[in-house]
Write a protein that holds these residues in place. Structure first.
Motif, PDB file in Angstrom:
ATOM      1  N   THR A 409       1.283  10.654   7.901  1.00 37.85           N
ATOM      2  CA  THR A 409       1.956   9.626   7.932  1.00 37.85           C
ATOM      3  C   THR A 409       3.443   9.580   8.496  1.00 37.85           C
ATOM      4  OG1 THR A 409       2.560   8.823   5.286  1.00 37.85           O
ATOM      5  CG2 THR A 409       0.261   8.335   6.706  1.00 37.85           C
ATOM      6  N   ALA A 410       4.543   8.525   9.068  1.00 37.30           N
ATOM      7  CA  ALA A 410       5.501   8.401   9.798  1.00 37.30           C
ATOM      8  C   ALA A 410       6.458   8.154   8.334  1.00 37.30           C
ATOM      9  CB  ALA A 410       5.375   7.708  10.742  1.00 37.30           C
ATOM     10  N   GLY A 411       6.160   7.860   7.328  1.00 40.12           N
ATOM     11  CA  GLY A 411       7.475   7.234   6.394  1.00 40.12           C
ATOM     12  C   GLY A 411       8.206   6.471   7.107  1.00 40.12           C
ATOM     13  N   TRP A 412       7.939   5.922   8.291  1.00 40.04           N
ATOM     14  CA  TRP A 412       8.496   4.646   8.430  1.00 40.04           C
ATOM     15  C   TRP A 412       8.367   3.405   7.330  1.00 40.04           C
ATOM     16  CZ3 TRP A 412       9.388  -0.378   9.867  1.00 40.04           C
ATOM     17  CH2 TRP A 412      10.030  -0.588  10.836  1.00 40.04           C
ATOM     18  N   VAL A 413       7.561   3.370   6.559  1.00 38.65           N
ATOM     19  CA  VAL A 413       7.162   1.825   5.959  1.00 38.65           C
ATOM     20  C   VAL A 413       7.361   2.160   4.283  1.00 38.65           C
ATOM     21  CG1 VAL A 413       6.266  -0.303   4.980  1.00 38.65           C
ATOM     22  CG2 VAL A 413       6.058   0.578   7.285  1.00 38.65           C
ATOM     23  N   PRO A 414       8.742   1.856   3.991  1.00 39.26           N
ATOM     24  CA  PRO A 414       8.451   2.098   2.258  1.00 39.26           C
ATOM     25  C   PRO A 414       8.094   1.281   1.185  1.00 39.26           C
ATOM     26  CG  PRO A 414      10.272   0.878   3.018  1.00 39.26           C
ATOM     27  CD  PRO A 414      10.211   0.868   4.191  1.00 39.26           C
ATOM     28  N   GLY A 415       7.507   1.672   0.295  1.00 43.63           N
ATOM     29  CA  GLY A 415       6.560   1.260  -0.625  1.00 43.63           C
ATOM     30  C   GLY A 415       5.061   1.237  -0.612  1.00 43.63           C
ATOM     31  N   LEU A 416       5.379   1.272   1.136  1.00 40.42           N
ATOM     32  CA  LEU A 416       3.776   1.583   1.425  1.00 40.42           C
ATOM     33  C   LEU A 416       2.244   1.721   0.428  1.00 40.42           C
ATOM     34  CD1 LEU A 416       2.768   1.330   3.825  1.00 40.42           C
ATOM     35  CD2 LEU A 416       2.515   3.448   4.576  1.00 40.42           C
ATOM     36  N   ARG A 417       2.982   2.674  -0.698  1.00 39.60           N
ATOM     37  CA  ARG A 417       1.734   2.543  -1.730  1.00 39.60           C
ATOM     38  C   ARG A 417       1.394   1.728  -2.570  1.00 39.60           C
ATOM     39  NH1 ARG A 417       0.658   6.724  -4.908  1.00 39.60           N
ATOM     40  NH2 ARG A 417       2.320   7.881  -4.281  1.00 39.60           N
ATOM     41  N   TRP A 418       2.107  -0.100  -2.400  1.00 39.89           N
ATOM     42  CA  TRP A 418       1.136  -1.139  -2.700  1.00 39.89           C
ATOM     43  C   TRP A 418       1.540  -1.670  -2.044  1.00 39.89           C
ATOM     44  CZ3 TRP A 418       4.177  -5.348  -2.020  1.00 39.89           C
ATOM     45  CH2 TRP A 418       5.435  -5.214  -1.020  1.00 39.89           C
ATOM     46  N   ILE A 419       2.078  -1.704  -0.462  1.00 38.93           N
ATOM     47  CA  ILE A 419       1.743  -2.463   0.242  1.00 38.93           C
ATOM     48  C   ILE A 419       0.228  -2.595   1.114  1.00 38.93           C
ATOM     49  CG2 ILE A 419       2.364  -2.786   3.118  1.00 38.93           C
ATOM     50  CD1 ILE A 419       5.225  -2.146   2.564  1.00 38.93           C
ATOM     51  N   ALA A 420      -0.646  -1.540   1.244  1.00 37.09           N
ATOM     52  CA  ALA A 420      -1.373  -0.959   1.955  1.00 37.09           C
ATOM     53  C   ALA A 420      -2.720  -1.678   0.531  1.00 37.09           C
ATOM     54  CB  ALA A 420      -2.184  -0.109   1.262  1.00 37.09           C
ATOM     55  N   PRO A 421      -2.509  -2.042  -0.594  1.00 38.90           N
ATOM     56  CA  PRO A 421      -3.983  -2.779  -1.255  1.00 38.90           C
ATOM     57  C   PRO A 421      -3.444  -4.327  -0.783  1.00 38.90           C
ATOM     58  CG  PRO A 421      -2.407  -1.123  -2.852  1.00 38.90           C
ATOM     59  CD  PRO A 421      -1.967  -0.923  -1.851  1.00 38.90           C
ATOM     60  N   VAL A 422      -2.285  -4.505  -1.138  1.00 42.49           N
ATOM     61  CA  VAL A 422      -1.729  -6.226  -1.170  1.00 42.49           C
ATOM     62  C   VAL A 422      -2.177  -6.696   0.510  1.00 42.49           C
ATOM     63  CG1 VAL A 422       0.241  -7.464  -0.898  1.00 42.49           C
ATOM     64  CG2 VAL A 422       0.169  -5.997  -2.296  1.00 42.49           C
TER      65      VAL A 422
END
Length: 548
Positions: A409-422
């Motif tokens: 993954t590009a790592g562009w979006v911080p906090g993706l660990r919780w953003i994805a399920p939300v």
């Protein structure tokens, strides 16, 4: 691994046919081209109709629905931005679910994407509704007449022809259309407010939320708001034709959403404050126009504005349909790469870099979708659900890619660990809020993709296995393994259908609010983590087999 290998979906040199076609796509799009594509795809028939439908559904509280739709769509967009930046590819929204979750999920989501071509038919239907002001014989108030259908089919052919050449030409023409699509709504807001302002509209006629705040949720989908803000994913399907996708795509997508939401809020305010007082005797639900802003302009004696609006009624939906035809072609091209439809349709024209065979397929689908559906709202309510399932599958995909060992993954979006399920929960709620009357048709239609998958895997079915293994999903697996990997999507769709029937959004009301939406959120979270675990096992299985 090179970016080209990643974008082709191959693992090394294992996908020659896909790579050959993918390399023919031209990387000519920059920031302005992508932003124009996103904005033009968002701002179509929605601005002409959604302000009235939203007001009918929620009254002045529809303003909250627009803000909520913008925030929630931006949240979903962050997931798709991460995918587009790290795995740029033509028709990526169709490809990512296949990579992450296997062929069952890839086929069902691909089928729903093909059905969502009806969204372009919705734009053409909107053009016909406004054109009926000058040509009364083409629209009878509910459906297209025979002559209207012939005119709509001719317009579909024209839009396909305009997409027949290089993507740079497409982007240039679309940018010109986008400028017009910004100017006309701005002029409309200023002229209406200057000519017909009625104070107190946010509190009169039942108050700010005359039908309760739950109506704000209904307006998101049933009032056309989600559909109107939807379209932000358009630049992602052109990521394989972008010069610098990691830098350009994130800014272009979020800029398109921000500009569109600001414009829609201004239009909603203009509608709320300029509807004549004598039309509000039965509240906001009693306000009804065939052509909302055009007729408001006539009532206020703004004949010049009415003429401008009826001209824009062709340009705005036409511009959105123009982009829609281009996106649909990338989706169909990706479906051919997946093997969901014959790979004959994967061919990209060598001279212009356009998947012309895919364009022809979608032209046929658009005309078919113009046949059974009536007005604009009938089409968008069902087609919006198709789009939202793509967002849910993308949320699963980005989590799978991050969870697998050495995930890309590009790592562009911080906090993706919780953003994805939300994001998955938000997409699920959007689908649920569409209401039982739409979901009872939309979700069974999507489940038809399961029958297509089983037909493709039946004994004796003719498939080019070597070509299918080059699609990025790894070697073919036994039918039982594929069913276990993709079972989450089937359970998810069936459960959503049942909850919709039980719930308060046009359902039986056996599950009262807000417990119905809370139940949907709990279901979505459980399914999300199930889907991610299944996806990670799916990605690891071929490697484990190879090691053994």
């Amino acid at each position: 691994m090179t970016e080209r290998q990643v974008s082709a979906g191959g693992e090394g040199a294992g996908a020659p046919q896909v790579q050959v076609q993918e390399r023919r796509l031209r990387r000519d799009l920059g920031f302005w081209g992508l932003t124009g594509i996103g904005f033009s795809n968002i701002v179509g028939s929605g601005w002409l109709f959604a302000a009235m439908y939203a007001a009918q559904t929620a009254g002045p509280a529809a303003l909250l629905s627009w803000v909520g739709a913008g925030v929630l769509c931006a949240l979903v967009a962050l997931v798709m931005i991460e995918l587009g930046a790290s795995r740029p590819e033509g028709g990526g929204t169709v490809r990512w679910p296949l990579f992450a979750s296997g062929r069952l999920v890839g086929t069902v989501i691909g089928w729903s994407t093909l059905l969502s071509v009806g969204g372009t038919a919705a734009e053409i239907s909107a053009i016909m509704q406004y054109a009926a002001h000058y040509l009364p014989g083409i629209y009878n108030g509910h459906t297209l007449t025979v002559s209207g259908l012939a005119l709509a089919a001719g317009l579909s052919v024209l839009l396909t022809a305009l997409n027949w050449f290089a993507v740079r030409m497409f982007a240039t023409l679309n940018n010109l259309v986008s400028v017009f699509k910004i100017v006309v709504p701005v002029v409309t807001v200023i002229a209406l407010i200057a000519s017909g302002w009625h104070s107190g509209r946010l509190t009169d006629h039942g108050g700010f939320a005359p039908y309760g705040y739950v109506a704000c949720l209904t307006a998101l989908a049933g009032g056309g708001i989600v559909y109107s803000v939807n379209g932000f994913q358009a630049p992602l399907d052109f990521s394989g034709e972008t010069r610098n996708p990691r830098r350009t795509i994130p800014v272009a997508v979020l800029t398109g959403i921000g500009l569109a939401v600001l414009m829609y809020l201004a239009l909603q305010l203009a509608f709320l404050f300029t509807v004549p007082e004598n039309l509000l005797g039965h509240g906001w639900q009693g306000v009804s126009f065939d052509s909302p802003f055009g007729q408001l302009a006539l009532i206020l004696n703004l004949h010049w504005l009415s003429s401008l609006l009826y001209a824009d009624a062709v340009v705005s939906p036409g511009g959105s349909a123009y982009v829609g035809v281009a996106i649909d072609a990338r989706h169909t091209y990706a479906l051919a790469k997946n093997g969901t439809i014959p790979r004959y349709f994967m061919k990209v024209n060598e001279r212009f870099g356009i998947p012309r065979r895919a364009l022809v397929v979608n032209l046929i689908v658009i005309v078919v979708f113009l046949l059974p559906f009536g007005g604009w709202q009938d089409i968008v309510s069902v087609m919006g659900d198709m789009y939202l399932l793509i967002y849910a599958a993308s949320a699963v995909a980005v989590a799978v890619f991050r969870a697998e060992p050495g995930g890309r993954t590009a790592g562009w979006v911080p906090g993706l660990r919780w953003i994805a399920p939300v994001s998955f929960v938000v997409s699920s709620e959007f689908v649920y809020w569409s209401g039982w009357q739409d979901l009872r048709l939309a979700l069974p239609l999507v489940l038809g993709g399961l029958l297509i998958f089983l037909a493709m895997r039946r004994p004796g079915a003719r498939t080019d296995q070597a070509a299918l293994e080059a699609d990025g999903a790894g070697p073919s697996r036994p039918l039982g393994a594929e069913l276990r990997t993709g079972a989450w999507l089937v359970v998810y769709l069936v459960a959503l259908t049942v909850l919709s029937w039980l719930g308060t959004f046009e359902g039986s009301g056996r599950l009262p609010a807000p417990y119905d939406s809370i139940t949907v959120a709990a279901l979505a979270l459980a399914v999300f983590f199930w889907a991610v675990r299944s996806g990670v096992r799916h990605l690891q299985a071929p490697r484990s087999a190879a090691t053994a």
